[in-house]
Write a protein that holds these residues in place. Structure first.
Motif, mmCIF file in Angstrom:
data_model
loop_
_atom_site.group_PDB
_atom_site.id
_atom_site.type_symbol
_atom_site.label_atom_id
_atom_site.label_comp_id
_atom_site.label_asym_id
_atom_site.label_seq_id
_atom_site.Cartn_x
_atom_site.Cartn_y
_atom_site.Cartn_z
ATOM 1 N N THR A 49 4.378 1.939 -33.187
ATOM 2 C CA THR A 49 5.404 1.737 -34.215
ATOM 3 C C THR A 49 6.553 0.914 -33.625
ATOM 4 O OG1 THR A 49 6.592 3.744 -33.619
ATOM 5 C CG2 THR A 49 4.844 3.962 -35.269
ATOM 6 N N PRO A 50 7.340 0.290 -34.481
ATOM 7 C CA PRO A 50 8.498 -0.460 -33.979
ATOM 8 C C PRO A 50 9.459 0.419 -33.175
ATOM 9 C CG PRO A 50 8.072 -1.079 -36.244
ATOM 10 C CD PRO A 50 7.156 0.059 -35.929
ATOM 11 N N GLU A 51 9.581 1.695 -33.552
ATOM 12 C CA GLU A 51 10.435 2.613 -32.800
ATOM 13 C C GLU A 51 9.932 2.781 -31.368
ATOM 14 O OE1 GLU A 51 9.045 3.429 -35.779
ATOM 15 O OE2 GLU A 51 10.802 3.414 -37.099
ATOM 16 N N GLN A 52 8.625 2.940 -31.228
ATOM 17 C CA GLN A 52 8.036 3.106 -29.896
ATOM 18 C C GLN A 52 8.199 1.840 -29.059
ATOM 19 O OE1 GLN A 52 4.073 4.048 -31.181
ATOM 20 N NE2 GLN A 52 4.395 6.272 -31.013
ATOM 21 N N THR A 53 7.953 0.700 -29.679
ATOM 22 C CA THR A 53 8.088 -0.569 -28.963
ATOM 23 C C THR A 53 9.539 -0.801 -28.546
ATOM 24 O OG1 THR A 53 6.248 -1.468 -30.262
ATOM 25 C CG2 THR A 53 7.645 -3.046 -29.117
ATOM 26 N N ALA A 54 10.490 -0.495 -29.442
ATOM 27 C CA ALA A 54 11.908 -0.660 -29.107
ATOM 28 C C ALA A 54 12.289 0.273 -27.961
ATOM 29 C CB ALA A 54 12.767 -0.390 -30.329
ATOM 30 N N ALA A 55 11.772 1.496 -27.965
ATOM 31 C CA ALA A 55 12.068 2.439 -26.880
ATOM 32 C C ALA A 55 11.533 1.910 -25.546
ATOM 33 C CB ALA A 55 11.474 3.803 -27.193
ATOM 34 N N GLN A 56 10.349 1.310 -25.562
ATOM 35 C CA GLN A 56 9.787 0.734 -24.334
ATOM 36 C C GLN A 56 10.640 -0.436 -23.849
ATOM 37 O OE1 GLN A 56 5.804 -0.277 -25.430
ATOM 38 N NE2 GLN A 56 4.999 1.797 -25.074
ATOM 39 N N LEU A 57 11.078 -1.270 -24.778
ATOM 40 C CA LEU A 57 11.915 -2.412 -24.403
ATOM 41 C C LEU A 57 13.276 -1.948 -23.899
ATOM 42 C CD1 LEU A 57 11.109 -4.951 -27.263
ATOM 43 C CD2 LEU A 57 10.354 -5.050 -24.892
ATOM 44 N N MET A 58 13.808 -0.873 -24.466
ATOM 45 C CA MET A 58 15.111 -0.353 -24.045
ATOM 46 C C MET A 58 15.072 0.164 -22.606
ATOM 47 S SD MET A 58 17.479 -0.616 -26.410
ATOM 48 C CE MET A 58 18.644 0.642 -25.976
ATOM 49 N N GLU A 59 13.903 0.565 -22.136
ATOM 50 C CA GLU A 59 13.776 1.037 -20.756
ATOM 51 C C GLU A 59 14.030 -0.073 -19.749
ATOM 52 O OE1 GLU A 59 9.913 2.782 -20.512
ATOM 53 O OE2 GLU A 59 10.464 4.507 -21.755
ATOM 54 N N THR A 60 13.857 -1.323 -20.160
ATOM 55 C CA THR A 60 14.054 -2.452 -19.250
ATOM 56 C C THR A 60 15.510 -2.922 -19.196
ATOM 57 O OG1 THR A 60 13.577 -4.102 -20.965
ATOM 58 C CG2 THR A 60 11.699 -3.244 -19.717
ATOM 59 N N ILE A 61 16.354 -2.368 -20.072
ATOM 60 C CA ILE A 61 17.752 -2.799 -20.166
ATOM 61 C C ILE A 61 18.616 -1.855 -19.338
ATOM 62 C CG2 ILE A 61 19.665 -3.247 -21.745
ATOM 63 C CD1 ILE A 61 17.513 -3.596 -23.949
#
Length: 131
Positions: free
Chosen positions: A53-65
């Motif tokens: 889901t977009p929520e899951q993908t955003a959470a994964q991307l947020m881990e890199t920030i």
């Protein structure tokens, strides 16, 4: 829905959930868009099943920030939200004050101090001498 529209919709859904600077966000979303173009025939729902889901993908991307960038972005969002609330409130107060003032002027509902003095059978009022 064409594949490009599905990818665009998915990337937009992810972008709404990212909390970071614009430069970081655009770099991450460009990379995500390039990865999603590897699945040219999938609809939005199929992308959600295949990738997450977009929520899951955003959470994964947020881990890199970094945490400092996230904190800075949150402060900016709170400031923007505060201004978004404060500016219309101030404008409304100015209009209310103007409305009240204009109503008082139209009703002559304001007070003027008049000083009347008398001496030797002469009345002096508003700077004019009367006999």
């Amino acid at each position: 829905m064409t594949a490009a529209k599905a990818v665009h919709r998915y990337v937009r859904a992810v972008s709404r959930r990212l909390i970071c600077s614009g430069a970081t966000s655009s770099g991450l979303l460009d990379g995500l868009r390039q990865e999603l173009l590897a699945y040219p025939m999938l609809s939005y729902e199929e992308l959600c099943v295949k990738i997450g889901t977009p929520e899951q993908t955003a959470a994964q991307l947020m881990e890199t920030i970094s945490e400092s960038e996230i904190a800075c972005a949150r402060r900016k969002r709170r400031l923007a939200l505060g201004l978004l609330i404060l500016i219309p409130l101030v404008i409304a107060l100015v209009f209310v004050a103007y409305y009240i003032h204009s109503q008082q002027v139209m009703r002559d509902d304001f007070y003027v101090k008049e000083q009347t003095t008398s001496s030797t059978n002469r009345v002096v009022s508003d700077g004019m001498l009367e006999d």
